[in-house]
Design a protein around this motif. Structure first.
Motif, PDB file in Angstrom:
ATOM      1  N   MET A  83       0.993  -1.117   0.009  1.00 43.13           N
ATOM      2  CA  MET A  83       0.018   0.014  -0.032  1.00 43.13           C
ATOM      3  C   MET A  83       0.927   1.334  -0.016  1.00 43.13           C
ATOM      4  SD  MET A  83      -3.160   0.770   2.324  1.00 43.13           S
ATOM      5  CE  MET A  83      -4.323   1.991   2.295  1.00 43.13           C
ATOM      6  N   PHE A  85       0.360   5.452   0.653  1.00 45.58           N
ATOM      7  CA  PHE A  85      -0.415   6.439   1.044  1.00 45.58           C
ATOM      8  C   PHE A  85       0.117   7.704   0.647  1.00 45.58           C
ATOM      9  CE2 PHE A  85       0.426   2.983   3.982  1.00 45.58           C
ATOM     10  CZ  PHE A  85      -0.806   2.631   4.694  1.00 45.58           C
ATOM     11  N   GLN A  86      -1.072   8.622   0.861  1.00 47.12           N
ATOM     12  CA  GLN A  86      -1.114  10.128   0.532  1.00 47.12           C
ATOM     13  C   GLN A  86      -0.079  10.737   1.375  1.00 47.12           C
ATOM     14  OE1 GLN A  86      -4.464  12.268   0.846  1.00 47.12           O
ATOM     15  NE2 GLN A  86      -3.950  14.217   0.374  1.00 47.12           N
ATOM     16  N   GLY A  87       0.190  10.456   2.716  1.00 47.81           N
ATOM     17  CA  GLY A  87       1.184  10.919   3.454  1.00 47.81           C
ATOM     18  C   GLY A  87       2.389  10.321   3.467  1.00 47.81           C
ATOM     19  N   PHE A  88       2.585   9.689   2.465  1.00 46.02           N
ATOM     20  CA  PHE A  88       3.896   8.646   2.543  1.00 46.02           C
ATOM     21  C   PHE A  88       3.950   7.600   3.325  1.00 46.02           C
ATOM     22  CE2 PHE A  88       5.228  13.324   1.598  1.00 46.02           C
ATOM     23  CZ  PHE A  88       4.651  13.169   0.129  1.00 46.02           C
ATOM     24  N   GLY A  89       3.781   7.790   4.518  1.00 44.43           N
ATOM     25  CA  GLY A  89       3.919   6.787   5.719  1.00 44.43           C
ATOM     26  C   GLY A  89       5.321   6.122   6.294  1.00 44.43           C
ATOM     27  N   LEU A  90       6.184   6.958   5.661  1.00 44.63           N
ATOM     28  CA  LEU A  90       7.589   6.548   6.012  1.00 44.63           C
ATOM     29  C   LEU A  90       7.605   6.893   7.541  1.00 44.63           C
ATOM     30  CD1 LEU A  90       9.532   7.998   3.126  1.00 44.63           C
ATOM     31  CD2 LEU A  90       8.835   5.832   3.375  1.00 44.63           C
ATOM     32  N   LEU A  91       8.787   5.920   7.948  1.00 45.96           N
ATOM     33  CA  LEU A  91       9.356   6.004   9.501  1.00 45.96           C
ATOM     34  C   LEU A  91      10.486   7.091   9.505  1.00 45.96           C
ATOM     35  CD1 LEU A  91       9.336   2.517  10.161  1.00 45.96           C
ATOM     36  CD2 LEU A  91       7.675   3.939  11.126  1.00 45.96           C
ATOM     37  N   ALA A  92      10.216   8.227  10.168  1.00 47.72           N
ATOM     38  CA  ALA A  92      10.879   9.392  10.278  1.00 47.72           C
ATOM     39  C   ALA A  92      12.246   9.232  10.899  1.00 47.72           C
ATOM     40  CB  ALA A  92      10.033  10.732  10.856  1.00 47.72           C
ATOM     41  N   TYR A 135      17.307  10.630   5.705  1.00 49.06           N
ATOM     42  CA  TYR A 135      16.284  10.614   6.553  1.00 49.06           C
ATOM     43  C   TYR A 135      15.010  11.160   5.496  1.00 49.06           C
ATOM     44  CZ  TYR A 135      19.046   8.833  10.191  1.00 49.06           C
ATOM     45  OH  TYR A 135      19.716   7.966  10.999  1.00 49.06           O
ATOM     46  N   SER A 137      12.819  13.425   6.324  1.00 50.34           N
ATOM     47  CA  SER A 137      13.050  15.033   6.547  1.00 50.34           C
ATOM     48  C   SER A 137      13.623  15.704   5.473  1.00 50.34           C
ATOM     49  CB  SER A 137      13.342  15.208   7.848  1.00 50.34           C
ATOM     50  OG  SER A 137      14.569  14.961   8.232  1.00 50.34           O
ATOM     51  N   ARG A 151       9.653   0.614  -0.973  1.00 55.72           N
ATOM     52  CA  ARG A 151       9.322  -0.031   0.270  1.00 55.72           C
ATOM     53  C   ARG A 151       8.227  -1.072  -0.212  1.00 55.72           C
ATOM     54  NH1 ARG A 151       7.005   2.849   5.396  1.00 55.72           N
ATOM     55  NH2 ARG A 151       5.322   3.300   3.944  1.00 55.72           N
TER      56      ARG A 151
ATOM     57  N   ASP B 124      -0.240   7.438   9.980  1.00 59.89           N
ATOM     58  CA  ASP B 124       0.044   7.069   8.614  1.00 59.89           C
ATOM     59  C   ASP B 124       1.182   5.993   8.643  1.00 59.89           C
ATOM     60  OD1 ASP B 124      -1.406   7.704   6.468  1.00 59.89           O
ATOM     61  OD2 ASP B 124       0.217   9.010   5.651  1.00 59.89           O
ATOM     62  N   SER B 125       2.347   6.621   9.564  1.00 60.78           N
ATOM     63  CA  SER B 125       3.728   5.620   9.490  1.00 60.78           C
ATOM     64  C   SER B 125       3.175   4.325  10.064  1.00 60.78           C
ATOM     65  CB  SER B 125       4.779   6.185  10.107  1.00 60.78           C
ATOM     66  OG  SER B 125       4.429   7.334  10.591  1.00 60.78           O
ATOM     67  N   ILE B 126       2.329   4.344  11.299  1.00 59.91           N
ATOM     68  CA  ILE B 126       2.289   2.942  11.930  1.00 59.91           C
ATOM     69  C   ILE B 126       1.284   2.120  11.028  1.00 59.91           C
ATOM     70  CG2 ILE B 126       0.813   2.207  14.116  1.00 59.91           C
ATOM     71  CD1 ILE B 126       3.581   3.615  14.293  1.00 59.91           C
ATOM     72  N   ALA B 128       1.314   2.066   7.782  1.00 57.65           N
ATOM     73  CA  ALA B 128       2.084   1.709   6.716  1.00 57.65           C
ATOM     74  C   ALA B 128       2.830   0.483   7.363  1.00 57.65           C
ATOM     75  CB  ALA B 128       3.173   2.667   6.091  1.00 57.65           C
ATOM     76  N   ALA B 131       0.320  -2.369   7.472  1.00 56.81           N
ATOM     77  CA  ALA B 131      -0.027  -2.935   6.020  1.00 56.81           C
ATOM     78  C   ALA B 131       1.005  -3.644   5.126  1.00 56.81           C
ATOM     79  CB  ALA B 131      -0.310  -1.622   5.206  1.00 56.81           C
ATOM     80  N   CYS B 132       2.469  -3.501   6.018  1.00 54.35           N
ATOM     81  CA  CYS B 132       3.586  -4.060   5.418  1.00 54.35           C
ATOM     82  C   CYS B 132       3.528  -5.804   6.019  1.00 54.35           C
ATOM     83  CB  CYS B 132       4.910  -3.866   5.844  1.00 54.35           C
ATOM     84  SG  CYS B 132       5.439  -2.474   5.176  1.00 54.35           S
ATOM     85  N   GLU B 147      10.423   5.692  16.891  1.00 52.12           N
ATOM     86  CA  GLU B 147       9.815   6.910  16.395  1.00 52.12           C
ATOM     87  C   GLU B 147       9.534   7.735  17.491  1.00 52.12           C
ATOM     88  OE1 GLU B 147       8.971   7.646  12.906  1.00 52.12           O
ATOM     89  OE2 GLU B 147      10.816   6.274  12.652  1.00 52.12           O
ATOM     90  N   HIS B 222      15.485  12.686  13.801  1.00 48.59           N
ATOM     91  CA  HIS B 222      16.148  13.059  12.464  1.00 48.59           C
ATOM     92  C   HIS B 222      14.880  13.542  11.859  1.00 48.59           C
ATOM     93  CE1 HIS B 222      19.775  10.751  12.871  1.00 48.59           C
ATOM     94  NE2 HIS B 222      18.855   9.852  13.504  1.00 48.59           N
ATOM     95  N   ARG B 223      13.726  14.120  12.565  1.00 52.06           N
ATOM     96  CA  ARG B 223      12.698  14.939  11.897  1.00 52.06           C
ATOM     97  C   ARG B 223      13.155  16.335  11.364  1.00 52.06           C
ATOM     98  NH1 ARG B 223       8.358  13.917  16.278  1.00 52.06           N
ATOM     99  NH2 ARG B 223      10.136  14.317  17.501  1.00 52.06           N
TER     100      ARG B 223
END
Ligand code: ATP
Ligand code: MG
Lengths: 246, 223
Positions: A83, A85-92, A135, A137, A151, B124-126, B128, B131-132, B147, B222-223
């Motif tokens: 899947m 997502f619109q907001g990418f859903g990456l781990l920051a 990263y 960001s 991914r 969203d990240s959780i 995602a 969903a993996c 995170e 790292h944000r």
């Protein structure tokens, strides 16, 4: 093939998000689901990978009823259906490479050298070979979405679900992402489900399209046919051929 | 100059021992409180109505227990727990005797801080990660906690500084440490210098804790 049969979704608050939706998504297709905000598009796509459970109806994948899967079976099904997502859903807090490696971690509990090599290959595939240790960001929106695509490809999915994958992007990045999805579809035969509120996106890459209005399917068919001869008022409005006062 | 030397030779050893006692109480009980609080905080987050595994009743009961423990003032908890403390560590005084009540008091506080830090992780990240095909323990361990880590570390400074305050209260009932010294010498014997010095030591401790945690948190974020 993914076959959605009579899907109804009523949220806890009583919101009727989907009403008796039946859609067959042919293998190898790029299939669009279009509708205005609140039509139930996200709900529908989340029912496909069971992030949301349908209240009624069934999700059949290659003849297998997956609607009530749980535990390890559900997790291995989800690996077949990636899947975006619109907001990418990456781990920051993880680098691009670590993000692409996450599905390996999810399925095997570890990331091997071979996994890492594959992930690097995928990053190269989406044009980000030099960003492996960046990263999120430090990346633009378009680059982040390409990391998310890499991914999604990590587990060699049979299906890719895209929920408004380009809505947060500028036209150039949108173009790039759509091209990428189309190439992936052509090279690997992966079925792609594209959720969008933009007719342009549908026109650019989809073969078939379903129009969703207030949780109901109002029109369905090959893109050329729907574009040439829209029947429903909302479809006409989405195409700019009618008014929104429907 | 010579008066400073006098002061040091009179009280140096006492203050050093007090500082060591305070630091041991502080770090031992905070470490144990985190061991407990992280587990409770994660469970609260995961079982909340919008969590990964909603468990309404269980979540409400656990939340209620946490709130109840938090609403008992520390000095009362300290006294009320004395029989249990004695059974557990064979004493109710000294560093050892005060660690159990400090842990019981700080763990629910830590649990709420952890829950808060986890809630700040974008949904969203959780999703995602879910969903993996990641399992809930995998999501918690490899996505949620990493995170939330910078925010958790910022929380550590708040916890340490609160627990430092509690150790001074515990000093009043025989726990030792800087709080005990301030009360015995500064309050009962009117020895102002030693009062001032303990206060200064506490100020330095708080500053050190705050800047160390801020530094680490900024370093790993790292944000
Ligand atoms: N978790 C939820 N709980 C309750 N109601 C929800 C939830 N998620 C969505 N809804 C409701 O279901 C309906 C369909 O929402 P959905 O997010 O599927 O629409 P959408 O077509 O994706 O819209 P958008 O284009 O804005 O993303 C909306 O009325 C929404 O308010
Ligand atoms: Mg949506």
């Amino acid at each position: 093939m993914i076959s959605l049969q009579h899907i109804t979704k009523i949220y806890d608050g009583g919101e009727h998000a989907l009403r008796d939706v039946s859609i067959d998504i042919p293998d190898g297709d790029i299939f669009g689901i279009i509708g205005i905000s609140g039509a139930g598009k996200s709900t529908l796509v989340r029912c496909v990978n069971l992030l949301e459970r349908p209240t009624e109806g069934r999700v059949i994948v290659d003849g297998q009823d997956v609607t009530n899967l749980s535990g390890a079976e559900l997790r291995s099904y989800r690996r077949r259906v990636a899947m975006i997502f619109q907001g990418f859903g990456l781990l920051a807090q993880k680098t691009a490479l670590e993000n692409v490696c996450f599905p390996f971690l999810a399925s095997n509990g570890k990331v091997t050298e071979a996994d890492r090599a594959k992930a690097k290959g995928l990053l190269a595939r989406v044009g980000l070979a030099d960003k492996a240790s960046s990263y999120p960001s430090q990346l633009s929106g378009g680059q982040q979405q390409r990391v998310a695509i890499a991914r999604a490809l990590a587990c060699d999915p049979e299906y890719i679900l895209c929920d408004e994958a380009t809505s947060a992007l500028d036209p150039a990045s949108t173009q790039q992402i759509l091209d990428l999805l189309q190439q992936i579809n052509q090279e690997t035969g992966t079925t792609i489900l594209v959720i969008t509120h933009s007719m342009e996106v549908v026109e650019r890459i989809c073969k078939n399209v379903t129009v969703l209005v207030k949780g109901k399917v109002v029109e369905q068919g090959p893109v050329e046919q729907i574009f040439a001869d829209p029947q429903n008022e909302t479809t006409k409005a989405l195409l700019g051929k009618g008014s929104w006062n429907v | 100059m010579s008066s400073a030397q006098d002061f040091l030779s009179n009280y140096g050893k006492l203050l050093l021992q007090g500082t060591i006692d305070t630091l041991s109480m502080l770090f031992i009980s905070t470490a144990l409180a985190y061991a407990l609080g992280i587990v409770i905080g994660v469970v609260l987050y995961v079982t909340s109505p919008s969590g990964l595994r909603p468990k309404g009743v269980f979540n409400a009961v656990l939340g209620w227990i946490v709130n109840m423990t938090r609403s008992i003032p520390f000095i009362i908890l300290l006294v009320a727990l004395m029989p249990a403390t004695r059974a557990l560590v064979q004493t109710t005084i000294g560093v050892r005797g005060v660690v159990p009540p400090l842990v019981v008091s700080a763990a629910p506080f830590v649990a709420r801080m952890i829950e808060q830090s986890l809630a700040e992780v974008p949904r969203d990240s959780i999703e995602a990660a879910e969903a993996c095909g990641a399992s809930v323990p995998r999501i918690v361990w490899s996505a949620l906690l990493p995170e939330a880590l910078p925010s958790i570390v910022r929380g550590v400074s708040i916890t340490l500084i609160s627990v430092l305050g509690y150790t001074a209260i515990a000093g009043a009932v025989g726990a030792g440490g800087l709080g005990d010294i301030a009360i015995r010498y500064g309050y009962y014997r009117y020895e102002d210098e030693i009062m001032v010095v303990t206060v200064l030591l506490l100020i330095v401790l708080v500053q050190l804790i705050q800047s160390t945690c801020d530094f680490i948190s900024n370093r790993i974020d790292h944000r």
